[in-house]
Design a protein around this motif. Structure first.
Motif: not given
Length: 345
Positions: A124, A252, A181, A184-186, A249
């Motif tokens: 993360s 995009s 996965d 961090d989301a970015d 997860r």
């Protein structure tokens, strides 16, 4: 048309795609530059003078894969890997824990003789910068005070696994981005520009380019160094990148369309027997079939991973356990614990 090795059905792949065959055997006399089709025009990179190839890391490959026994090729796996190699795209591999997602990177490296696998374990806190390079500004300032002169900037730069994979080698380096996965989301979107451009800028070296047009930096290879010109690191052969995900997860559409995707299922009895044979050879013969059957029985009721099977066999073999003795079952009960939280409690 050339049929897939070991396939008796109608599936076939054009011969030009069969760079990787998935047999588990290193290819003798391989000339990958001649066999690998040219990249699409939009994936053709020219990162600068070619660097010498890295040496093979045979002990690490043997530790990860066991002996190079012949495997039964998997059609979908071969299609996806060859597509990623030919299109110069990352391979996004999803599936439950312990099905062999990370192992694919080492299998490709061994068969195609592509040198040590570069590994970037993601968590993360991982950032794009941590995968590309690290610059130790504090150490440089301290050394300047001690020595009374301004040290070279390149002495304080070390390329990360992704940065090292993007150096201008003639053949692709193999990079494993593990457990993506967890990031961090970015991070997935931050990667897009680097994956598209096949390179990146080290800003500290770029700012110093007037006095240091060329800098020798450290790499992620053991005792490795590389020459960087005006701060730019760019590939010639786009690396073979394996990105693993446990499917926890979603990513995009912009990230997914830049990847070749492969979904891996749990290995069956034949593949498990090959895995056992690679790591134990004949030592497992008296116990192999029974332990595999027990493992498959456990797996029908709870999530367990293939490396747990290897752990169980190692204890059984070295303890000379009797299959008819209660100790056999106790070993399996201890080692083949569920992977989910409820079963582990």
């Amino acid at each position: 048309m050339e049929r897939l090795p070991g396939e008796g059905g109608s599936a076939a792949i054009p011969r030009g795609w069969l760079v990787y065959s998935g047999t588990g055997q290193p290819r003798d006399g391989l000339r990958l530059l001649d066999e690998l089709p040219p990249p699409p025009p939009w994936r053709d990179f020219d990162g600068g003078p070619v660097l010498p190839p890295p040496p093979e890391d045979l002990p690490e490959l043997r530790r990860r894969l066991g002996d190079a026994i012949r495997r039964s090729p998997d059609e979908q796996e071969i299609l996806a890997i060859n597509a990623a190699l030919c299109l110069r795209r990352p391979l996004l591999v999803t599936g439950p824990p312990g099905v062999g997602k990370s192992t694919l990177a080492y299998q490709v490296s061994r068969e195609l003789r592509l040198g040590p696998v570069l590994r970037w374990p993601v968590n993360s806190r991982s950032t794009l910068r941590s995968g590309l390079y690290d610059y130790d500004a504090v150490a440089r300032v301290q050394d300047a005070r001690l020595k009374g002169v301004e040290p070279q900037v390149g002495e304080y730069v070390q390329l990360g696994p992704l940065g090292t994979a993007l150096l201008p080698h003639e053949l692709p380096r193999v990079l494993l981005i593990d457990e993506f996965d967890k990031c961090d989301a970015d991070l997935a979107n931050d990667l897009l520009d680097v994956l598209e451009e096949g390179g990146f800028l080290i800003r500290e070296l770029f700012r110093a380019r007037a006095r240091e047009p060329e800098s020798t930096v450290y790499t992620a290879d053991r005792e490795g160094t590389a020459l960087v010109r005006e701060g730019w690191v760019g590939c010639r052969a786009f690396p073979f990148i394996v990105i693993t995900s446990n499917g926890e997860r979603e990513f995009s559409p912009a990230f997914l369309r830049r990847c070749i995707r492969l979904e891996m299922a749990q290995p069956g009895e034949e593949r498990l027997a090959e895995l056992v044979g690679a790591h134990f050879a004949d030592r497992s013969t008296p116990h192999q079939d029974r332990v595999i059957r027990e493992f498959l029985a456990y797996r029908r009721h709870s999530p367990v991973a293939a490396d747990q099977l290897l752990n169980a066999l190692h204890l059984v073999i070295n303890g000379n356990a009797d299959p008819d003795d209660r100790s056999w079952q106790r070993i399996l009960d201890v080692v083949l614990r569920r992977l989910d939280e409820a079963g582990a409690g």
